[in-house]
Design a protein around this motif. Sequence first.
Motif, PDB file in Angstrom:
ATOM      1  N   GLN A   1       0.707  -1.091   0.191  1.00 51.14           N
ATOM      2  CA  GLN A   1       0.020   0.069   0.040  1.00 51.14           C
ATOM      3  C   GLN A   1       0.865   1.105  -0.089  1.00 51.14           C
ATOM      4  N   ALA A   2       0.496   2.230  -0.807  1.00 53.37           N
ATOM      5  CA  ALA A   2       1.305   3.777  -0.679  1.00 53.37           C
ATOM      6  C   ALA A   2       0.608   4.725  -0.976  1.00 53.37           C
ATOM      7  N   GLU A   3       1.352   5.978  -0.982  1.00 54.36           N
ATOM      8  CA  GLU A   3       0.701   7.006  -1.169  1.00 54.36           C
ATOM      9  C   GLU A   3       1.499   8.060  -2.225  1.00 54.36           C
ATOM     10  N   LEU A   4       0.838   8.645  -3.284  1.00 55.75           N
ATOM     11  CA  LEU A   4       1.683   9.284  -4.137  1.00 55.75           C
ATOM     12  C   LEU A   4       1.111  10.909  -4.037  1.00 55.75           C
ATOM     13  N   GLU A   5       2.240  11.827  -4.239  1.00 55.36           N
ATOM     14  CA  GLU A   5       1.933  13.113  -4.101  1.00 55.36           C
ATOM     15  C   GLU A   5       2.523  13.761  -5.356  1.00 55.36           C
ATOM     16  N   VAL A   6       2.050  14.972  -5.955  1.00 55.52           N
ATOM     17  CA  VAL A   6       2.527  16.003  -6.772  1.00 55.52           C
ATOM     18  C   VAL A   6       2.267  17.353  -6.503  1.00 55.52           C
ATOM     19  N   GLN A   7       3.297  18.109  -6.874  1.00 54.60           N
ATOM     20  CA  GLN A   7       2.941  19.595  -6.362  1.00 54.60           C
ATOM     21  C   GLN A   7       1.888  20.236  -7.150  1.00 54.60           C
ATOM     22  N   GLU A   8       1.296  20.971  -6.282  1.00 52.45           N
ATOM     23  CA  GLU A   8      -0.170  21.838  -6.991  1.00 52.45           C
ATOM     24  C   GLU A   8       0.398  22.447  -8.183  1.00 52.45           C
ATOM     25  N   ASP A   9       1.662  23.284  -8.329  1.00 54.65           N
ATOM     26  CA  ASP A   9       1.900  23.996  -9.144  1.00 54.65           C
ATOM     27  C   ASP A   9       2.660  23.584 -10.359  1.00 54.65           C
ATOM     28  N   ALA A  10       2.413  21.836 -10.366  1.00 51.07           N
ATOM     29  CA  ALA A  10       3.397  21.155 -11.218  1.00 51.07           C
ATOM     30  C   ALA A  10       2.808  21.073 -12.758  1.00 51.07           C
ATOM     31  N   ILE A  11       1.537  21.263 -12.736  1.00 47.52           N
ATOM     32  CA  ILE A  11       0.869  21.492 -14.231  1.00 47.52           C
ATOM     33  C   ILE A  11      -0.232  22.439 -14.179  1.00 47.52           C
ATOM     34  N   GLU A  12      -0.401  23.139 -15.306  1.00 42.84           N
ATOM     35  CA  GLU A  12      -1.594  24.197 -15.493  1.00 42.84           C
ATOM     36  C   GLU A  12      -2.834  23.372 -16.006  1.00 42.84           C
ATOM     37  N   PRO A  13      -3.825  23.896 -15.971  1.00 38.84           N
ATOM     38  CA  PRO A  13      -5.108  23.322 -16.356  1.00 38.84           C
ATOM     39  C   PRO A  13      -5.158  22.897 -17.879  1.00 38.84           C
ATOM     40  N   GLY A  14      -5.345  22.007 -18.395  1.00 37.27           N
ATOM     41  CA  GLY A  14      -5.147  21.825 -19.677  1.00 37.27           C
ATOM     42  C   GLY A  14      -3.894  21.223 -20.435  1.00 37.27           C
ATOM     43  N   GLN A  15      -2.677  21.460 -19.478  1.00 39.29           N
ATOM     44  CA  GLN A  15      -1.759  20.992 -20.080  1.00 39.29           C
ATOM     45  C   GLN A  15      -1.565  19.368 -20.340  1.00 39.29           C
ATOM     46  N   LYS A  16      -0.849  18.980 -21.433  1.00 37.29           N
ATOM     47  CA  LYS A  16      -0.772  17.549 -21.883  1.00 37.29           C
ATOM     48  C   LYS A  16       0.183  16.853 -21.222  1.00 37.29           C
ATOM     49  N   VAL A  17      -0.298  15.628 -20.590  1.00 39.11           N
ATOM     50  CA  VAL A  17       1.023  14.983 -19.867  1.00 39.11           C
ATOM     51  C   VAL A  17       0.825  13.531 -20.390  1.00 39.11           C
ATOM     52  N   VAL A  18       2.033  12.872 -20.296  1.00 39.70           N
ATOM     53  CA  VAL A  18       2.120  11.462 -20.378  1.00 39.70           C
ATOM     54  C   VAL A  18       2.843  10.938 -19.119  1.00 39.70           C
ATOM     55  N   ILE A  19       2.394   9.902 -18.710  1.00 36.97           N
ATOM     56  CA  ILE A  19       2.938   9.368 -17.384  1.00 36.97           C
ATOM     57  C   ILE A  19       3.797   8.060 -17.657  1.00 36.97           C
ATOM     58  N   VAL A  20       4.925   8.130 -17.217  1.00 35.70           N
ATOM     59  CA  VAL A  20       6.026   7.189 -17.330  1.00 35.70           C
ATOM     60  C   VAL A  20       6.284   6.366 -16.042  1.00 35.70           C
ATOM     61  N   ASP A  21       6.507   5.088 -16.333  1.00 42.46           N
ATOM     62  CA  ASP A  21       6.870   4.239 -15.280  1.00 42.46           C
ATOM     63  C   ASP A  21       7.703   3.014 -15.827  1.00 42.46           C
ATOM     64  N   ASP A  22       8.567   2.170 -15.039  1.00 46.03           N
ATOM     65  CA  ASP A  22       9.359   1.045 -15.344  1.00 46.03           C
ATOM     66  C   ASP A  22       8.213  -0.067 -15.781  1.00 46.03           C
ATOM     67  N   LEU A  23       7.319  -0.237 -15.131  1.00 44.11           N
ATOM     68  CA  LEU A  23       6.391  -1.297 -15.144  1.00 44.11           C
ATOM     69  C   LEU A  23       5.091  -1.146 -14.642  1.00 44.11           C
ATOM     70  N   LEU A  24       4.088  -2.088 -15.385  1.00 41.67           N
ATOM     71  CA  LEU A  24       2.812  -1.857 -15.035  1.00 41.67           C
ATOM     72  C   LEU A  24       2.613  -3.170 -14.415  1.00 41.67           C
ATOM     73  N   ALA A  25       1.957  -3.400 -13.112  1.00 40.93           N
ATOM     74  CA  ALA A  25       1.369  -4.936 -12.635  1.00 40.93           C
ATOM     75  C   ALA A  25       0.065  -4.552 -12.673  1.00 40.93           C
ATOM     76  N   THR A  26      -0.595  -4.301 -11.376  1.00 38.59           N
ATOM     77  CA  THR A  26      -2.095  -4.310 -10.969  1.00 38.59           C
ATOM     78  C   THR A  26      -2.514  -2.908 -11.800  1.00 38.59           C
ATOM     79  N   GLY A  27      -1.651  -1.815 -12.111  1.00 36.56           N
ATOM     80  CA  GLY A  27      -2.031  -0.628 -12.520  1.00 36.56           C
ATOM     81  C   GLY A  27      -2.626   0.292 -11.548  1.00 36.56           C
ATOM     82  N   GLY A  28      -2.287  -0.264 -10.148  1.00 35.97           N
ATOM     83  CA  GLY A  28      -2.568   0.485  -9.075  1.00 35.97           C
ATOM     84  C   GLY A  28      -1.925   2.134  -8.945  1.00 35.97           C
ATOM     85  N   THR A  29      -0.630   1.982  -9.268  1.00 32.51           N
ATOM     86  CA  THR A  29       0.364   3.329  -9.130  1.00 32.51           C
ATOM     87  C   THR A  29      -0.150   4.091 -10.449  1.00 32.51           C
TER      88      THR A  29
END
Length: 250
Positions: free
Chosen positions: A177-205
């Motif tokens: 079990q874990a918790e993820l955080e991002v800074q509030e000012d990291a992204i402006e509304p409408g900005q286009k983002v791709v999420i990258v990780d090494d591995l997808l298992a259950t997809g929870g992260t």
Amino acid sequence: MRLFLWLDPPILQLGSRGLAGGARRRPAPHPGQVRAPASPGAVLGERGVASLLSPPPPAPAQSAPPRGAGMAESQLQLVARRVRSFPDFPKPGILFRDISPLLKDPDAFKASIELLADHLRESHETKIDYIAGLDARGFLFGPPLAQKLGIGFVPIRKRGKLPGPTVSTSYSLEYGQAELEVQEDAIEPGQKVVIVDDLLATGGTMSAACKLLQSLKADVLEGLTLLELTSLKGREKLAPMPFFSLLQYN
Ligand SMILES: O=P(O)(O)OC[C@H]1O[C@H](OP(=O)(O)OP(=O)(O)O)[C@H](O)[C@@H]1O
Ligand SMILES: Nc1ncnc2[nH]cnc12
């Protein structure tokens, strides 16, 4: 005593697409599915230290280099040969996919970044504003990928690591079990983002990261990983977010 690790090569599939929500993307070439050649894998040494026995990747051809799908396929083989598996880590019943040999091999590491970058260039006509990487192993691939594409990188971290105002969400893992955080000012509304990780298992992260970014009103274009454990059906959890992986393991 020597303990042999499991030898189960990934399914090599170039141009593997997300299950749903791909309407915004151009179709990519799909040269079909091939099996990776059986790799010698790795053994555990006397003191439990793992050593990779895979032979070095073949020397590049002296004549004209392979092009197009052929080149992508050989790059994919380079990557596949540098992933090894450890049974019962970090818990009994988990077959851990270890990318350390890939990180040690500059050609294979470079190939992994190029393949991910090629996929994103082919898939998105609109400009991607940021690559968001997931703590910790997504930080190994996200920044070089962002650099390759000439865009910025946003870290999504485990709880308590980021200063200033943050948004957070908790989620379940294949082994915890874990918790993820991002800074509030990291992204402006409408900005286009791709999420990258090494591995997808259950997809929870990945799913938690997507929700986090959407809570900042980001336009999450796609999730991207090197490895996907298909039997855990993580990509179903992500739908309708498009998802792409370089190598799939059952
Ligand atoms: O699809 P899921 O079931 O969510 O599992 C995938 C996640 O698990 C691993 O990270 P982990 O939380 O072990 O942390 P680490 O990157 O810090 O090793 C991996 O790097 C992914 O982030
Ligand atoms: N089986 C696995 N191998 C490596 N990283 C993982 N993260 C979640 N499951 C994993």
